[in-house]
Design a protein around this motif. Structure first.
Motif, PDB file in Angstrom:
ATOM      1  N   ILE A  28      -7.421  -5.306   1.988  1.00  0.00           N
ATOM      2  CA  ILE A  28      -8.282  -4.144   2.237  1.00  0.00           C
ATOM      3  C   ILE A  28      -7.437  -2.872   2.337  1.00  0.00           C
ATOM      4  O   ILE A  28      -7.776  -1.829   1.752  1.00  0.00           O
ATOM      5  N   ALA A  29      -6.312  -2.953   3.064  1.00  0.00           N
ATOM      6  CA  ALA A  29      -5.430  -1.791   3.182  1.00  0.00           C
ATOM      7  C   ALA A  29      -4.879  -1.386   1.816  1.00  0.00           C
ATOM      8  O   ALA A  29      -4.798  -0.191   1.484  1.00  0.00           O
ATOM      9  N   ALA A  30      -4.515  -2.378   1.006  1.00  0.00           N
ATOM     10  CA  ALA A  30      -4.004  -2.084  -0.337  1.00  0.00           C
ATOM     11  C   ALA A  30      -5.066  -1.407  -1.191  1.00  0.00           C
ATOM     12  O   ALA A  30      -4.786  -0.443  -1.909  1.00  0.00           O
ATOM     13  N   ALA A  31      -6.295  -1.885  -1.105  1.00  0.00           N
ATOM     14  CA  ALA A  31      -7.387  -1.298  -1.886  1.00  0.00           C
ATOM     15  C   ALA A  31      -7.650   0.140  -1.476  1.00  0.00           C
ATOM     16  O   ALA A  31      -7.907   1.011  -2.320  1.00  0.00           O
ATOM     17  N   LEU A  32      -7.582   0.409  -0.174  1.00  0.00           N
ATOM     18  CA  LEU A  32      -7.804   1.774   0.304  1.00  0.00           C
ATOM     19  C   LEU A  32      -6.725   2.722  -0.209  1.00  0.00           C
ATOM     20  O   LEU A  32      -7.018   3.858  -0.602  1.00  0.00           O
ATOM     21  N   LEU A  33      -5.481   2.271  -0.219  1.00  0.00           N
ATOM     22  CA  LEU A  33      -4.395   3.131  -0.690  1.00  0.00           C
ATOM     23  C   LEU A  33      -4.476   3.343  -2.201  1.00  0.00           C
ATOM     24  O   LEU A  33      -4.350   4.473  -2.695  1.00  0.00           O
ATOM     25  N   LEU A  34      -4.697   2.263  -2.948  1.00  0.00           N
ATOM     26  CA  LEU A  34      -4.758   2.377  -4.404  1.00  0.00           C
ATOM     27  C   LEU A  34      -5.974   3.180  -4.856  1.00  0.00           C
ATOM     28  O   LEU A  34      -5.881   4.031  -5.743  1.00  0.00           O
ATOM     29  N   GLY A  35      -7.117   2.896  -4.237  1.00  0.00           N
ATOM     30  CA  GLY A  35      -8.333   3.594  -4.632  1.00  0.00           C
ATOM     31  C   GLY A  35      -8.433   5.006  -4.090  1.00  0.00           C
ATOM     32  O   GLY A  35      -9.079   5.861  -4.693  1.00  0.00           O
ATOM     33  N   LEU A  63       0.912  -6.712  -3.452  1.00  0.00           N
ATOM     34  CA  LEU A  63       1.825  -7.834  -3.677  1.00  0.00           C
ATOM     35  C   LEU A  63       1.922  -8.705  -2.418  1.00  0.00           C
ATOM     36  O   LEU A  63       1.893  -9.937  -2.504  1.00  0.00           O
ATOM     37  N   GLY A  64       2.015  -8.051  -1.252  1.00  0.00           N
ATOM     38  CA  GLY A  64       2.050  -8.804   0.001  1.00  0.00           C
ATOM     39  C   GLY A  64       0.769  -9.590   0.237  1.00  0.00           C
ATOM     40  O   GLY A  64       0.799 -10.734   0.699  1.00  0.00           O
ATOM     41  N   ALA A  65      -0.368  -8.984  -0.101  1.00  0.00           N
ATOM     42  CA  ALA A  65      -1.645  -9.677   0.038  1.00  0.00           C
ATOM     43  C   ALA A  65      -1.706 -10.897  -0.875  1.00  0.00           C
ATOM     44  O   ALA A  65      -2.245 -11.944  -0.498  1.00  0.00           O
ATOM     45  N   LEU A  92      -6.464 -13.673  -3.874  1.00  0.00           N
ATOM     46  CA  LEU A  92      -5.676 -13.666  -5.108  1.00  0.00           C
ATOM     47  C   LEU A  92      -6.463 -13.041  -6.262  1.00  0.00           C
ATOM     48  O   LEU A  92      -5.923 -12.243  -7.037  1.00  0.00           O
ATOM     49  N   ALA A  93      -7.744 -13.405  -6.370  1.00  0.00           N
ATOM     50  CA  ALA A  93      -8.582 -12.847  -7.432  1.00  0.00           C
ATOM     51  C   ALA A  93      -8.772 -11.342  -7.252  1.00  0.00           C
ATOM     52  O   ALA A  93      -8.767 -10.579  -8.230  1.00  0.00           O
ATOM     53  N   THR A  94      -8.921 -10.893  -6.008  1.00  0.00           N
ATOM     54  CA  THR A  94      -9.094  -9.469  -5.733  1.00  0.00           C
ATOM     55  C   THR A  94      -7.856  -8.673  -6.106  1.00  0.00           C
ATOM     56  O   THR A  94      -7.946  -7.600  -6.720  1.00  0.00           O
ATOM     57  N   VAL A  95      -6.691  -9.205  -5.751  1.00  0.00           N
ATOM     58  CA  VAL A  95      -5.445  -8.524  -6.109  1.00  0.00           C
ATOM     59  C   VAL A  95      -5.305  -8.425  -7.623  1.00  0.00           C
ATOM     60  O   VAL A  95      -4.922  -7.375  -8.163  1.00  0.00           O
ATOM     61  N   ALA A  96      -5.633  -9.511  -8.319  1.00  0.00           N
ATOM     62  CA  ALA A  96      -5.549  -9.495  -9.779  1.00  0.00           C
ATOM     63  C   ALA A  96      -6.464  -8.427 -10.364  1.00  0.00           C
ATOM     64  O   ALA A  96      -6.080  -7.682 -11.276  1.00  0.00           O
ATOM     65  N   ALA A  97      -7.697  -8.318  -9.830  1.00  0.00           N
ATOM     66  CA  ALA A  97      -8.645  -7.317 -10.318  1.00  0.00           C
ATOM     67  C   ALA A  97      -8.156  -5.900 -10.017  1.00  0.00           C
ATOM     68  O   ALA A  97      -8.307  -4.983 -10.835  1.00  0.00           O
ATOM     69  N   MET A  98      -7.555  -5.706  -8.840  1.00  0.00           N
ATOM     70  CA  MET A  98      -7.058  -4.388  -8.460  1.00  0.00           C
ATOM     71  C   MET A  98      -5.918  -3.926  -9.362  1.00  0.00           C
ATOM     72  O   MET A  98      -5.753  -2.721  -9.618  1.00  0.00           O
ATOM     73  N   MET A  99      -5.124  -4.872  -9.853  1.00  0.00           N
ATOM     74  CA  MET A  99      -3.935  -4.505 -10.621  1.00  0.00           C
ATOM     75  C   MET A  99      -4.209  -4.414 -12.119  1.00  0.00           C
ATOM     76  O   MET A  99      -3.314  -4.054 -12.874  1.00  0.00           O
ATOM     77  N   VAL A 100      -5.441  -4.719 -12.549  1.00  0.00           N
ATOM     78  CA  VAL A 100      -5.748  -4.677 -13.978  1.00  0.00           C
ATOM     79  C   VAL A 100      -5.579  -3.265 -14.541  1.00  0.00           C
ATOM     80  O   VAL A 100      -4.915  -3.060 -15.565  1.00  0.00           O
ATOM     81  N   VAL A 101      -6.182  -2.266 -13.875  1.00  0.00           N
ATOM     82  CA  VAL A 101      -6.123  -0.896 -14.386  1.00  0.00           C
ATOM     83  C   VAL A 101      -4.691  -0.355 -14.401  1.00  0.00           C
ATOM     84  O   VAL A 101      -4.242   0.179 -15.433  1.00  0.00           O
ATOM     85  N   PRO A 102      -3.913  -0.476 -13.294  1.00  0.00           N
ATOM     86  CA  PRO A 102      -2.516  -0.016 -13.363  1.00  0.00           C
ATOM     87  C   PRO A 102      -1.710  -0.745 -14.437  1.00  0.00           C
ATOM     88  O   PRO A 102      -0.887  -0.133 -15.116  1.00  0.00           O
ATOM     89  N   TRP A 103      -1.974  -2.042 -14.607  1.00  0.00           N
ATOM     90  CA  TRP A 103      -1.257  -2.801 -15.631  1.00  0.00           C
ATOM     91  C   TRP A 103      -1.615  -2.291 -17.025  1.00  0.00           C
ATOM     92  O   TRP A 103      -0.734  -2.121 -17.878  1.00  0.00           O
ATOM     93  N   GLN A 104      -2.905  -2.033 -17.257  1.00  0.00           N
ATOM     94  CA  GLN A 104      -3.321  -1.514 -18.554  1.00  0.00           C
ATOM     95  C   GLN A 104      -2.703  -0.150 -18.836  1.00  0.00           C
ATOM     96  O   GLN A 104      -2.274   0.129 -19.964  1.00  0.00           O
ATOM     97  N   MET A 105      -2.648   0.705 -17.812  1.00  0.00           N
ATOM     98  CA  MET A 105      -2.046   2.027 -17.986  1.00  0.00           C
ATOM     99  C   MET A 105      -0.558   1.912 -18.296  1.00  0.00           C
ATOM    100  O   MET A 105      -0.026   2.655 -19.126  1.00  0.00           O
ATOM    101  N   GLN A 106       0.112   0.979 -17.637  1.00  0.00           N
ATOM    102  CA  GLN A 106       1.538   0.779 -17.896  1.00  0.00           C
ATOM    103  C   GLN A 106       1.771   0.295 -19.319  1.00  0.00           C
ATOM    104  O   GLN A 106       2.681   0.771 -20.005  1.00  0.00           O
ATOM    105  N   GLN A 107       0.936  -0.644 -19.772  1.00  0.00           N
ATOM    106  CA  GLN A 107       1.066  -1.143 -21.135  1.00  0.00           C
ATOM    107  C   GLN A 107       0.791  -0.043 -22.154  1.00  0.00           C
ATOM    108  O   GLN A 107       1.478   0.081 -23.169  1.00  0.00           O
TER     109      GLN A 107
END
Length: 255
Positions: A28-35, A63-65, A92-107
């Protein structure tokens, strides 16, 4: 009685539940910071450097989550505790979903050149006149970057070309203005054969400026577009995508 109470105690005791709750709190803390990094910058609550700092902290927390979620899943599975195991899997599924957009932008950033000023006419780009003060005050400046950027654009975006409309100039200008408004841009200046506008990105609120120029040519009206970011060395393909979308919409409207 003591023996009966001991036997009824869940395997693993409180650890699976504690790990599950901890992983949920961290995600939840990670989502608040990223979003929240983008909106915080857009609302001018933090500067760009601080916003990127929030993104980095959010990524570390995510990553810690993920580590905690995996630990929860493993421990709960070994202890045959289905609910904490399910929580670990969901984290684990939530973290994967959260990192999709940053990963796509990096690619995407790896696939496109580090340029931020795109135009259909690299020899004589549409000029920013009304937007000149805003451009001069921005890090990327007013002038077109030159041949280095042009050669990179030709290689990366060969499809970015002028559009020819089979319309009188006045009708073509009306269509160009209507299409710009349809894109949600803020129109700054509209003339007889040109317009300037500002497009604001949704997440961080970055300002990208657009100049559109119309000219009579032998087979109709030629439309040239320029889209340039005010900040950032690379636009990650945003300006090229904006020009494509605009010209496609304008072509449909003209037909």
């Amino acid at each position: 009685m003591a023996t009966s109470s001991y036997k009824s105690r869940p395997r693993g005791g409180r650890w699976p539940r504690r790990l599950a709750w901890l992983s949920v709190l961290v995600v939840i803390a990670a989502a608040l910071l990223l979003g929240g990094a983008g909106p915080a910058h857009r609302l001018e609550l933090v500067d760009l450097g601080a916003a990127f700092g929030l993104l980095r902290q959010g990524a570390y927390l995510a990553l810690g989550a993920a580590v905690l979620g995996l630990a929860t899943l493993v421990v709960a599975s070994l202890c045959r505790r289905p609910r904490p195991a399910l929580v670990g899997a969901l984290v684990l599924a939530t973290v994967a979903a959260m990192m999709v957009v940053p990963w796509q932008m990096q690619q995407r950033a790896r696939q496109v050149p580090a340029i931020h000023d795109i135009t259909t006419d690299m020899r004589d780009p549409p000029a920013f006149v009304a937007l000149a003060p805003a451009r001069e005050a921005a890090p990327n400046g007013l002038a077109y970057p030159g041949e280095t950027t042009a050669s990179q654009q030709r290689e990366a975006y060969p499809d970015i070309r002028p559009l020819i409309l089979n319309l009188p100039l006045a009708e073509a200008m009306d269509a160009a203005e209507a299409t710009a408004r349809q894109q949600g841009w803020e129109l700054v200046d509209v003339g007889d054969d040109s317009l300037e506008a500002t497009a604001t990105t949704r997440w961080f609120g970055f300002k990208d400026d657009v100049a559109i120029r119309l000219r009579d040519v032998e087979d109709g009206v030629r439309v040239d577009v320029r889209s340039a970011s005010r900040v950032g060395r690379s636009d990650v393909g945003t300006n090229a995508a904006r020009i494509r979308a605009y010209l496609a919409a304008l072509s449909r409207r003209a037909e």
